[in-house]
Write a protein that holds these residues in place. Sequence first.
Motif, PDB file in Angstrom:
ATOM      1  N   ARG A  85     -26.275 -48.238 -32.097  1.00  0.00           N
ATOM      2  CA  ARG A  85     -26.987 -48.099 -30.808  1.00  0.00           C
ATOM      3  C   ARG A  85     -26.002 -48.162 -29.645  1.00  0.00           C
ATOM      4  N   THR A  86     -25.076 -49.105 -29.707  1.00  0.00           N
ATOM      5  CA  THR A  86     -24.083 -49.249 -28.641  1.00  0.00           C
ATOM      6  C   THR A  86     -23.178 -48.026 -28.575  1.00  0.00           C
ATOM      7  N   LEU A  87     -22.673 -47.595 -29.717  1.00  0.00           N
ATOM      8  CA  LEU A  87     -21.760 -46.451 -29.740  1.00  0.00           C
ATOM      9  C   LEU A  87     -22.444 -45.171 -29.279  1.00  0.00           C
ATOM     10  N   ILE A  88     -23.710 -45.009 -29.633  1.00  0.00           N
ATOM     11  CA  ILE A  88     -24.467 -43.830 -29.200  1.00  0.00           C
ATOM     12  C   ILE A  88     -24.745 -43.908 -27.699  1.00  0.00           C
ATOM     13  N   ALA A  89     -25.194 -45.067 -27.226  1.00  0.00           N
ATOM     14  CA  ALA A  89     -25.497 -45.237 -25.795  1.00  0.00           C
ATOM     15  C   ALA A  89     -24.260 -45.038 -24.932  1.00  0.00           C
ATOM     16  N   ASP A  90     -23.092 -45.427 -25.451  1.00  0.00           N
ATOM     17  CA  ASP A  90     -21.846 -45.296 -24.691  1.00  0.00           C
ATOM     18  C   ASP A  90     -21.207 -43.918 -24.845  1.00  0.00           C
ATOM     19  N   GLY A  91     -21.856 -43.040 -25.591  1.00  0.00           N
ATOM     20  CA  GLY A  91     -21.372 -41.663 -25.705  1.00  0.00           C
ATOM     21  C   GLY A  91     -20.208 -41.470 -26.661  1.00  0.00           C
ATOM     22  N   LEU A  92     -20.041 -42.357 -27.629  1.00  0.00           N
ATOM     23  CA  LEU A  92     -18.950 -42.212 -28.595  1.00  0.00           C
ATOM     24  C   LEU A  92     -19.410 -41.594 -29.910  1.00  0.00           C
ATOM     25  N   VAL A  93     -20.678 -41.760 -30.234  1.00  0.00           N
ATOM     26  CA  VAL A  93     -21.229 -41.241 -31.485  1.00  0.00           C
ATOM     27  C   VAL A  93     -22.467 -40.418 -31.161  1.00  0.00           C
ATOM     28  N   ASP A  94     -22.589 -39.299 -31.868  1.00  0.00           N
ATOM     29  CA  ASP A  94     -23.756 -38.437 -31.767  1.00  0.00           C
ATOM     30  C   ASP A  94     -24.532 -38.568 -33.072  1.00  0.00           C
ATOM     31  N   SER A  95     -25.818 -38.856 -32.972  1.00  0.00           N
ATOM     32  CA  SER A  95     -26.694 -38.999 -34.134  1.00  0.00           C
ATOM     33  C   SER A  95     -27.620 -37.795 -34.168  1.00  0.00           C
ATOM     34  N   ARG A  96     -27.537 -37.030 -35.271  1.00  0.00           N
ATOM     35  CA  ARG A  96     -28.343 -35.819 -35.398  1.00  0.00           C
ATOM     36  C   ARG A  96     -29.307 -35.950 -36.575  1.00  0.00           C
TER      37      ARG A  96
END
Length: 167
Positions: A85-96
Amino acid sequence: MNKPHSPGGEGLLFLTDAQLRKGIEAMFFAYRGFTADPDRILAQYGYGRAHHRAVHFINRTPGTNVNNLLQILGVTKQSLNRVLRTLIADGLVDSRVGARDKRERHLFLTDKGAALEAELSEAQRVRMRAAYRDAGPQAVAGFRAVLEAMMDPEQRRQFNEDLEAGS
């Protein structure tokens, strides 16, 4: 190198508890050194080692799904979800969402995530390269054999599969 229990170590079976304890302490101190540089980088972002491990393995296998990452990291779903959640919210990981199974989430590093992973990995490569150079090729091969011998069989299988795949 595929056989973790290769011949040659039988002569070391005489190690005393004190010698083994020194080996354990060496692992603790080596790990502290190995993680020191990435820890400083991660602290700038408010991240910890769990974030580092997630970013590392997402980089190693782009498109990996959450269940595969759970298996690799050996953490709880709750713990991994908090990190993701943190990595996605901070724009480091994209979840598809998965193309075949809409319940699956496939993970990819963004450009920002790839830049952080490269910075973290380079810090560790510098330390590993220097240590390997100082120790020499025989010590490097022995070190790897010891590390593989300490892995659980499933971890060793996965590690060797990754090597054979060229990653």
